[in-house]
Structures are given as C-alpha cells and as structure tokens.
Design a protein around this motif. Structure first.
Motif, PDB file in Angstrom:
ATOM      1  N   LYS A 133       0.846  -1.206   0.000  1.00 62.55           N
ATOM      2  CA  LYS A 133       0.000   0.000   0.000  1.00 62.55           C
ATOM      3  C   LYS A 133       0.878   1.251   0.000  1.00 62.55           C
ATOM      4  O   LYS A 133       0.737   2.129  -0.853  1.00 62.55           O
ATOM      5  CB  LYS A 133      -0.897   0.032   1.255  1.00 62.55           C
ATOM      6  N   GLY A 467       2.106  -5.285  -4.739  1.00 66.22           N
ATOM      7  CA  GLY A 467       1.865  -4.196  -5.689  1.00 66.22           C
ATOM      8  C   GLY A 467       0.721  -4.468  -6.649  1.00 66.22           C
ATOM      9  O   GLY A 467       0.459  -3.658  -7.523  1.00 66.22           O
ATOM     10  N   THR A 482       1.426  -2.733 -10.163  1.00 71.26           N
ATOM     11  CA  THR A 482       2.292  -1.554 -10.122  1.00 71.26           C
ATOM     12  C   THR A 482       3.716  -2.002 -10.423  1.00 71.26           C
ATOM     13  O   THR A 482       4.189  -2.976  -9.843  1.00 71.26           O
ATOM     14  CB  THR A 482       2.237  -0.909  -8.724  1.00 71.26           C
ATOM     15  N   ASP A 493      11.264   0.039  -0.283  1.00 66.00           N
ATOM     16  CA  ASP A 493      11.530  -1.179   0.488  1.00 66.00           C
ATOM     17  C   ASP A 493      11.318  -0.917   1.974  1.00 66.00           C
ATOM     18  O   ASP A 493      12.004  -0.083   2.570  1.00 66.00           O
ATOM     19  CB  ASP A 493      12.967  -1.645   0.228  1.00 66.00           C
TER      20      ASP A 493
HETATM   21  N1  LIG Z   1       4.849  -2.798  -6.668  1.00 64.52           N
HETATM   22  C1  LIG Z   1       5.633  -3.579  -5.932  1.00 64.52           C
HETATM   23  N2  LIG Z   1       6.272  -4.623  -6.507  1.00 64.52           N
HETATM   24  C2  LIG Z   1       7.062  -5.435  -5.769  1.00 64.52           C
HETATM   25  N3  LIG Z   1       7.307  -5.286  -4.457  1.00 64.52           N
HETATM   26  C3  LIG Z   1       6.709  -4.267  -3.825  1.00 64.52           C
HETATM   27  C4  LIG Z   1       5.840  -3.368  -4.521  1.00 64.52           C
HETATM   28  N4  LIG Z   1       5.382  -2.457  -3.626  1.00 64.52           N
HETATM   29  C5  LIG Z   1       5.941  -2.763  -2.440  1.00 64.52           C
HETATM   30  N5  LIG Z   1       6.735  -3.854  -2.546  1.00 64.52           N
HETATM   31  C6  LIG Z   1       7.506  -4.487  -1.477  1.00 64.52           C
HETATM   32  O1  LIG Z   1       6.619  -4.947  -0.481  1.00 64.52           O
HETATM   33  C7  LIG Z   1       7.102  -4.638   0.819  1.00 64.52           C
HETATM   34  C8  LIG Z   1       5.953  -4.083   1.646  1.00 64.52           C
HETATM   35  O2  LIG Z   1       5.516  -2.892   1.045  1.00 64.52           O
HETATM   36  P1  LIG Z   1       4.740  -1.755   1.853  1.00 64.52           P
HETATM   37  O3  LIG Z   1       5.481  -1.341   3.062  1.00 64.52           O
HETATM   38  O4  LIG Z   1       4.430  -0.710   0.856  1.00 64.52           O
HETATM   39  O5  LIG Z   1       3.437  -2.546   2.298  1.00 64.52           O
HETATM   40  P2  LIG Z   1       2.207  -2.026   3.156  1.00 64.52           P
HETATM   41  O6  LIG Z   1       1.008  -2.663   2.569  1.00 64.52           O
HETATM   42  O7  LIG Z   1       2.223  -0.551   3.245  1.00 64.52           O
HETATM   43  O8  LIG Z   1       2.496  -2.663   4.581  1.00 64.52           O
HETATM   44  P3  LIG Z   1       1.971  -2.178   6.023  1.00 64.52           P
HETATM   45  O9  LIG Z   1       0.535  -2.526   6.114  1.00 64.52           O
HETATM   46  O10 LIG Z   1       2.805  -2.947   6.964  1.00 64.52           O
HETATM   47  O11 LIG Z   1       2.208  -0.704   6.101  1.00 64.52           O
HETATM   48  C9  LIG Z   1       8.224  -3.617   0.642  1.00 64.52           C
HETATM   49  O12 LIG Z   1       9.404  -4.072   1.250  1.00 64.52           O
HETATM   50  C10 LIG Z   1       8.421  -3.460  -0.823  1.00 64.52           C
HETATM   51  O13 LIG Z   1       9.764  -3.771  -1.176  1.00 64.52           O
END
Ligand SMILES: Nc1ncnc2c1ncn2[C@@H]1O[C@H](COP(=O)(O)OP(=O)(O)OP(=O)(O)O)[C@@H](O)[C@H]1O
Ligand SMILES: [Mg+2]
Length: 506
Positions: A133, A467, A482, A493
């Motif tokens: 996200k 993503g 994405t 990351d």
């Molecule tokens: N589009 C993408 N493609 C591949 N890997 C991704 C992509 N977006 C994010 N990631 C990887 O996924 C991991 C988690 O991403 P992110 O922190 O954005 O998740 P989140 O849903 O916000 O998690 P949380 O709920 O814990 O905040 C990151 O380490 C990142 O490297």
C-alpha cells in the motif's frame, strides 16, 4: 370444378413464349473464361504457415479457444472486461491486465473530465499488511511530482517516507520527545497572513474559518479521552479562543494561542468569561468545564507534553516537492498517543493547505489513518470534513487502511461514528484494493459491493504478488500490477528492519 395440378405450376419461360409466336431469341454468347478465375488460390499456405527459413513457419498451430455466445451473453461471461482503459494522463503506475495497456493515475484529471463518473480526487487504499500500500502511494506521489504536485505526509508513523524525502533533497521533520520540532495545532496557517491589511468582512470570514477548525480539533482531542464536548463546553471554549486571540476586543492583529493557554484560561476564568458564558459563579463554570479541562490537560501535562503545546517551529516550505512529519518516536507511547498526534497534525495540515492558490496542486497522504479514526466520532468527522473539502482546494487526499471493516471499528454498531466512517468510502471516488486474505471477502462484497469475480481478483490474483490491486475508479475497473523502477525499489523497500534482524539472527 377445376382440378388443380399437383406441384407448382411453372409458366412458360421468355424464350418459349417468344417461340410459340414463331420467333427465336438470339443465342447468348458465353463470356470468355479468364485464366485467373480458374484457380483464385493457386498457392495455398498451410495452417503452420510457409515452410522455409525465416518464413514464419510454426510446427504447432496456435491454440485458439473458441466460444460461441450472443453479444448479450458476452457481458456475463466476461463481466470485468472493461473496454477501453483510462486516458493516459497523470502518473504512469503499471500495467492494467484487463485492458492490456499501461495504467496511469490522474485523480484531478479524472474529476475535471468527469471520467468514469469520478466526482472527487480522493483515494482510499485497502490491503493486508505488507502488500505494498505504502509503496503504491510513494510511487504515485513521486510520479505526480513531475506534473508540479507537492506532497504533504501528515504523520509518517513508521518513518518509511524518509528515504523518499531524502532522495528529493528535503529532510523530514521528526516529532518526538527531546527533539526541537514543535507543532502548534492552533496555528493560524496562511489565513493569518496580512491580517492588518484585510478588509473587515474578509478578516471576519477568515476568523470564522480558523475558529471552526480549532473547535473541531478541540472536540476531537476531548472526544479522544471519551469526554463529551457538548454545547456548554463549546460556548466556553469558543469564548476563550475569541478572548485570547484578541478578536473580542477587535484587535487589528490576532494573537497566536496555544493549548496550554486555553487550558489555563479555563482553569482560572475571568469574571467576564463567567458572565459571558452565563454562569452564576466561577465555581459553577469550573465544575461544568472540569471534564474538558482534564482532557486538554492530558496534552499539556500528559505523555504528549512538549510536542503540541508551543508555537510551531517547523517551517513548511511549500515550494519543496515533499514535506513529511516523522512520528516513529511516538510509537512507544501507544496507538492512542499516535492517534492524538495525528489529530493535531491533521488540524495543522488543514491550516497549511487552506487558501491554496488556484492551480497549486497537492497530495496529502494519511498512511495508517485508522489509528486516528479509532479515537472516536469526532476524529472521524474531522477526516470527513477534509475529504469533503478536497474538491475545493485542489488536494488529492489519500487515506490508507488495512481492510474495509476498519471503518466499523471506530464505534459501536449503528453509532454515528460508524455511519460517517462508512460514508467516507463514498467520499473517495478511487478505491485501490490490494491483496486480502480469504476471510475478508465478505467485507469486500458487503461494504464495497464487489461481485464474486472482483472479490476473487482481490483475494487470489492481488494476494499472490506485491503491488497488485483491483482499482475501482468511479465506475471503471482495472486490474493493475504496479511496476517498480530500480529507483523505486530503493525508495519503497520497507523490509529493511526485518532483513537486518534476520541477518543478526543468522
Ligand atoms: N509494486 C511492488 N512490486 C514489488 N514489491 C513491492 C511493490 N510495492 C511494495 N513492494 C515491497 O513490499 C514490501 C511491503 O511494502 P509496503 O510497506 O508498501 O506494504 P504495506 O502494505 O504498506 O504494509 P503495512 O501494512 O505494513 O504498512 C516492501 O518491502 C516493498 O519492497
Ligand atoms: Mg504501509
């Protein structure tokens, strides 16, 4: 009686008719046979194509699946085939697997163009933890900056936007105990500029805007301590605000006030204040306003003391592409303290974005917004007000939550808070659904109205890689992966901490 002859009676042909009268029709000359008509396809190519090197021959015919249906049935067999994709304007984010084309995100453009029935530029993202996200939001903000958008991160709870800020050459402001950054939620913001030179009517209009924002904030802060903020308390606080700023006395220039000053004025009310609030005695005033004073006291003397109770020291540079307030130092104080901090930042952020010049485009990101919403009905109302304003001030408001039922945890079933929180979903014309666990599928259909096929995209396809998301843009549906560039990988990351711990364990 005329006997009918069986079979169809055939009349004489034209030649016969003419012959019966003794004439002969001239015979028709046969047209000459053209050689090419003899075999229009002299060289047939087999299904495998032409044989020969570099002639495109394939040993196995292409596996074509053949379906037969009426055009009416086609929509039922492929209900998610969305026809054309969205226009290629805004941030290029990835691939739309339904249209097969590139996927670009342009909430303001969609709103202005009335694309797919989009009526506001707000976005809400849902997804299980770690699905990407925050990564999606960062990439969107980064790519929109190329079009002149500026981004404000209203509370970076995990300090995960810091790499992005540093990459753009803007150090984030860290808020926490022992750090110099102070934020006054009762800041005038740009509305306080050039106060002395304003015509009286404009000064009154701005004062009304500032005071109503402050009252909304104080109601939220008091409500977060589970203390009701009724009309009596509102009258008292409103009067104190007008007295302290000098508005009551008709001052040319309004004074900036802080929460401790407000608290102090409620603790030691002047005779005029008691009188204007129509209390018989000071003691009656003190008794009536005690719960409100105690709730505000938590900010002045409690665990958030020293953070939101002095004039703002953070200078927001609106020319910079990004501004962020890092809050991870507040994490040990618990979710509630972080929620209160987010509420204060919210109010401050609204002050900073009020009076935006036309064409000044902004993105306001509220990651982990559910921490603020759980504080109660007033926190939800405050968010609701911001989302409603976005159409007027050219802001793209982005809210990040985990699952749709986060909206239901803000209060008791059937409460006003829950009703408003559910309504927030309608204030966000763009909904981005990253991967969810199977258990969430009921929520997807009940709260977001997804059909079973769309649900499966969220729980199967999107959950199988980071993503990936189902994008609901107004009435348009897109199934988007994405795509990260090498620069994005470093900026998005968020697994560094786990990786570092893992390395230590190993
Ligand atoms: N589009 C993408 N493609 C591949 N890997 C991704 C992509 N977006 C994010 N990631 C990887 O996924 C991991 C988690 O991403 P992110 O922190 O954005 O998740 P989140 O849903 O916000 O998690 P949380 O709920 O814990 O905040 C990151 O380490 C990142 O490297
Ligand atoms: Mg995140």
């Amino acid at each position: 009686m005329i006997r009918r002859r069986a079979g169809r009676q055939r009349g004489r042909g034209v030649a016969q008719l003419v012959a019966d009268f003794g004439h002969q029709l001239p015979p028709l000359a046969r047209p000459p046979m053209r050689p090419q008509d003899a075999d229009p396809f002299p060289f047939l190519v087999g299904r495998g194509g032409r044989t020969g090197q570099a002639a495109g021959w394939c040993p196995v015919p292409a596996p074509l699946a053949v379906y037969r249906m009426t055009s009416e049935q086609a929509g039922g067999v492929w209900p998610l085939i969305a026809g054309d994709g969205l226009p290629a304007t805004g941030a290029l984010l990835g691939i739309d697997y339904l249209s097969g084309g590139a996927f670009s995100v342009d909430p303001i453009g969609w709103t202005l163009g009335g694309i797919a029935g989009v009526t506001n530029p707000n976005m809400i993202l849902f997804g299980a933890p770690g699905r990407g996200k925050s990564g999606t939001v960062k990439m969107f903000a980064l790519r929109q900056m190329a079009y002149g958008y500026r981004t404000l991160i209203l509370g970076d709870v995990k300090d995960e936007y810091e790499p992005l800020c540093r990459a753009l050459g803007v150090p984030p402001h860290a808020v926490g105990h022992g750090l110099p950054a102070r934020i006054n939620p009762l800041d005038f913001g740009p509305l306080g500029n050039d106060w002395t030179g304003l015509p009286r009517a404009e000064a009154q209009r701005r004062a009304a805007m500032v005071f109503s924002r402050w009252l909304l904030l104080i109601r939220g802060l008091v409500g977060s301590q589970h203390v009701p903020f009724g009309p009596t308390a509102e009258t008292a606080v409103g009067q104190v605000i007008r007295d302290l700023t000098g508005y009551t006395a008709g001052a040319d220039r309004m004074r900036e006030i802080t929460i401790p000053q407000l608290w102090q004025a409620l603790r030691a009310p002047t005779a005029e204040l008691v009188d204007s609030c129509r209390y018989a005695t000071s003691q009656a005033f003190l008794d009536e306003t005690r719960p409100v004073r105690d709730a505000l006291g938590a900010l002045v003397t409690g665990h958030l003391a020293g953070l939101f109770d002095a004039p703002t020291t953070v200078a927001v540079d609106w020319r910079a592409p990004i501004q962020s307030l890092s809050l991870s130092r507040l994490d040990p104080l618990g979710d509630e303290a972080v929620g209160v901090a987010l509420t204060c930042l919210n109010s401050w952020g609204r002050a900073m974005t009020q009076l935006a010049e036309p064409g000044d485009l902004r993105i306001v990101i509220r990651d982990e917004c559910w921490k603020q919403m759980r504080l109660g009905a007033d926190a939800v109302k405050s968010l609701d007000a911001d989302l409603r304003l976005s159409r007027n001030d050219g802001c793209i408001q982005i809210v990040v939550a985990h699952k749709p039922s986060d909206m239901l945890t803000v209060g008791d079933a059937g409460s006003q808070a829950v009703a408003i929180a559910k309504d927030l979903l309608h204030l966000c014309a763009t909904k981005v659904l990253l991967g969810q666990d199977d258990q969430i599928s009921d929520e997807l259909s009940d709260l977001l109205g997804l059909n079973p096929m769309a649900e499966r995209i969220v729980t199967d396809w999107a959950a199988s890689a980071k993503g990936r998301a189902l994008w609901l843009v107004g009435n348009h549906v897109a199934k988007v992966q994405t795509v990260r560039t090498s620069i994005d990988v470093a900026l998005t990351d968020t697994n560094d901490a786990i990786a570092a711990n893992g390395a230590e364990v190993a």
